[in-house]
Design an enzyme around this catalytic site. Structure first.
Site, PDB file in Angstrom:
ATOM      1  N   ASP A  97       0.836  -1.197   0.000  1.00  0.00           N
ATOM      2  CA  ASP A  97       0.000   0.000   0.000  1.00  0.00           C
ATOM      3  C   ASP A  97       0.875   1.253   0.000  1.00  0.00           C
ATOM      4  O   ASP A  97       1.869   1.316   0.725  1.00  0.00           O
ATOM      5  CB  ASP A  97      -0.875  -0.029   1.263  1.00  0.00           C
ATOM      6  CG  ASP A  97      -1.915   1.067   1.270  1.00  0.00           C
ATOM      7  OD1 ASP A  97      -2.735   1.094   0.330  1.00  0.00           O
ATOM      8  OD2 ASP A  97      -1.917   1.886   2.207  1.00  0.00           O
ATOM      9  N   GLU A 117      14.659 -15.307   0.061  1.00  0.00           N
ATOM     10  CA  GLU A 117      15.129 -16.404   0.931  1.00  0.00           C
ATOM     11  C   GLU A 117      14.130 -17.556   0.959  1.00  0.00           C
ATOM     12  O   GLU A 117      14.443 -18.652   1.392  1.00  0.00           O
ATOM     13  CB  GLU A 117      15.284 -15.914   2.380  1.00  0.00           C
ATOM     14  CG  GLU A 117      16.434 -14.976   2.609  1.00  0.00           C
ATOM     15  CD  GLU A 117      16.318 -14.333   3.995  1.00  0.00           C
ATOM     16  OE1 GLU A 117      15.611 -14.877   4.877  1.00  0.00           O
ATOM     17  OE2 GLU A 117      16.922 -13.264   4.172  1.00  0.00           O
TER      18      GLU A 117
HETATM   19  C1  NOJ Z   1      -4.499   2.869  -1.020  1.00  0.00           C
HETATM   20  C2  NOJ Z   1      -5.630   1.941  -0.721  1.00  0.00           C
HETATM   21  O1  NOJ Z   1      -5.967   1.215  -1.879  1.00  0.00           O
HETATM   22  C3  NOJ Z   1      -6.768   2.797  -0.219  1.00  0.00           C
HETATM   23  O2  NOJ Z   1      -7.960   2.058  -0.106  1.00  0.00           O
HETATM   24  C4  NOJ Z   1      -6.365   3.421   1.093  1.00  0.00           C
HETATM   25  O3  NOJ Z   1      -7.376   4.312   1.522  1.00  0.00           O
HETATM   26  C5  NOJ Z   1      -5.048   4.205   0.952  1.00  0.00           C
HETATM   27  N1  NOJ Z   1      -4.055   3.496   0.198  1.00  0.00           N
HETATM   28  C6  NOJ Z   1      -4.475   4.515   2.309  1.00  0.00           C
HETATM   29  O4  NOJ Z   1      -4.034   3.339   2.932  1.00  0.00           O
END
Ligand code: NOJ
Length: 542
Positions: free
Chosen positions: A214, A257
């Protein structure tokens, strides 16, 4: 099920079809109205039958759900609403038994304000070592009542919130690129690195096949946290800083790994394709989402441009491109493609713009054949295989996405693409579970259940099943390259070796297919041997 054309362990990720499961809305196994791992376990045969190589699950960790689980309170456990660690392990094993890999979401840019580290940082007050794990800074102005800099949260409003000291007085501010419930980690601190190394190993030891990262570009902040002062420098001081690459080189060494090619998929929305490709160098991430393609309008020249740019950016680093039409953050593409403006932009979701669903659906069918036959990997977001649309008429009081509140009720956010899946039956909750689903489903989805569509050879589900199965057996599909064919303006056509062609007609007129071509699959029937407007065909070339 069709037999896979390659072994599942060799470079499996380069041409994988990956199904995105937003757990909360996929299938509810215990009747509380919220999707869970029991529900997903029961639906694994459905995913296997679709012809999928891997599942990516949105965050499954304990979370107050201030941002749908992207506010993680414990990285080594499962959200009780979703199930338990034992069920997660069972899911990994059962998926593997069906030949399906499991990719989980990792959220390293920020955690939840209920994470023990943040609770400790607040409880121990200024100057405590716990605060060094986040970005605490004194406010500006005489009484410190102004944020430390002018950065804005991606959900609207300042990217800083003021903390309260243990004695109840107003304290320092902390940084959050997203909602105030999502404090950003300070990746200049060694302890943060060590913690995530350990979290990666925790899940790799349990057999997960990869991680979707993310906000992969956000971890490192520019020294001094400079104000933007109205500038939009590239890179921004909170995105795509060079130091982030060292983190991924280190992560790659950890993944390597483990046996069986464990992979990383980056989530980065970056304007510059060359900087994007730097994340995909041989010793960094394996792949990343191609959002330029997702945002591109339904226009042959524009799509051709994005496809060419994508292939050109990936080629020098040898990474496979990915093709994505929808996910849990964007307006579903049946809706997008039925509008006058078919592009997608977070700045304006075009909420309630006039939509021709019949047209949007026809284009979505053609887009399915396009994306599943382009070189590289492909993502399918749960429900797109049923042709579900964006639910735009949710009552405002049911909206949960923080974007709605943070934007001052101007952006209706992402709830409309996160509506629980209709599995069967004739009325809500359409066998999503026994209880009332956490977000209401439209009555019209009675014609779009998996049950109805599985019985209809002309449904979107049948089209996806056929395309994904052919994708496994056709040697030309998946990883590789393409050669463009010129079939006139408004037509996207390419061949892939050996003996395959895809033709997508985005022009208003029918397009005759090449004489020597046998037809493998069409998104809609041909008329007198010609491909109608907004439809696609897969061809076998002599
Ligand atoms: C991207 C994620 O796909 C989204 O749903 C989220 O709100 C933001 N990153 C923050 O984590």
């Amino acid at each position: 099920m069709a037999e896979a054309k390659t072994t599942t362990t060799t470079r499996w990720w380069r041409g994988a079809a990956i199904y995105q499961v937003y757990v909360r809305s996929f299938a509810d196994g215990n009747g509380d109205g919220v999707g869970d791992l029991q529900g997903l376990l029961r639906k694994l045969p459905y995913i296997a039958e679709l012809g999928i190589d891997a599942i990516w699950l949105n965050p499954w960790y304990p979370s107050p759900m201030a941002d749908g689980g992207y506010d993680v309170a414990d990285y080594r456990a499962i959200e009780p609403l979703f199930g338990s660690l034992v069920e997660a392990e069972k899911l990994i094993d059962e998926a593997h038994a069906l030949g399906i890999k499991i990719i989980i979401d990792i959220v390293p840019n920020h955690c939840s304000d209920q994470h023990p580290w943040f609770l400790q940082a607040i409880a121990e007050g200024p100057d405590s070592p716990a605060r060094e794990l986040f970005w605490f800074r004194p406010g500006k102005g005489e009484d410190g009542s102004e944020p430390p800099n002018d950065w804005q949260s991606r959900f609207g409003g300042p990217a800083w919130s003021r903390s309260t000291n243990p004695d109840g007085t107003a304290g320092d501010w902390y940084l959050h690129l997203y909602s105030p419930e999502q404090p950003d980690f300070n990746w200049t601190n060694r302890k943060v690195h060590d913690e995530f190394d350990d979290i990666l190993r925790f899940w790799l030891d349990r057999g997960v096949d990869g991680f979707r990262i993310d906000v992969a570009d956000g971890l490192v902040k520019e020294d001094g946290l400079p104000d933007l002062d109205g500038r939009t420098p590239e890179p921004l001081p909170f995105s795509d800083q060079d130091g982030v690459h060292e983190i991924y080189r280190h992560w790659r060494r950890i993944a390597d790994e483990y046996p069986g090619e464990r992979i990383f998929v980056g989530e980065m929305w970056l304007p510059d394709p060359e900087r994007f490709a730097r994340y995909l160098r041989e010793d960094e991430l394996h792949s990343a989402f191609n959002f330029d393609f997702l945002g591109c309008p339904w226009d042959a020249a524009a799509l051709r441009g994005v496809i060419d740019d994508t292939l050109a950016a990936h080629a020098p680093v040898g990474a496979p491109p990915t093709w994505v039409l929808s996910n849990h953050d964007v307006t579903r593409h049946v809706t997008r493609y039925g509008r006058a403006d078919t592009s997608f932009d977070f700045g304006d979701r075009q909420h309630l713009a006039t939509t021709d669903f019949e047209l949007g659906t026809r284009r979505a069918r053609a887009a399915a054949l396009l994306t599943t036959s382009l070189p590289g990997g492909v993502y399918v977001y749960q429900g797109e295989e049923l042709g579900l649309w964006e639910v735009e008429n949710l009552p405002d009081e049911l909206r949960e996405d923080p974007v709605w509140v943070r934007s001052g009720h101007t952006d209706r956010g992402r709830d409309g693409c996160r509506i629980p899946i209709p599995w069967g039956g004739s009325e809500p909750p359409f066998e999503f579970g026994d209880g009332t689903a956490w977000l209401p489903q439209p009555e019209e989805w009675s014609d779009f259940t998996a049950e109805v569509e599985a019985a209809d050879p002309d449904s979107m589900l049948s089209l996806y099943r056929t395309a994904l199965r052919l994708r496994r057996t056709e040697e030309a599909l998946g990883d590789g390259d393409l050669t463009w064919l010129d079939l006139g303006p408004g037509v996207l056509a390419f061949t892939r070796s050996p003996g395959f062609a895809c033709v997508v007609n985005l022009s208003p007129d029918p397009v005759p297919l090449p004489d020597h071509a046998g037809v493998l699959l069409t998104s809609d029937p041909l008329h007198d041997g010609a491909l109608p407007s907004d439809t696609a065909a897969w061809l076998r070339l002599a």
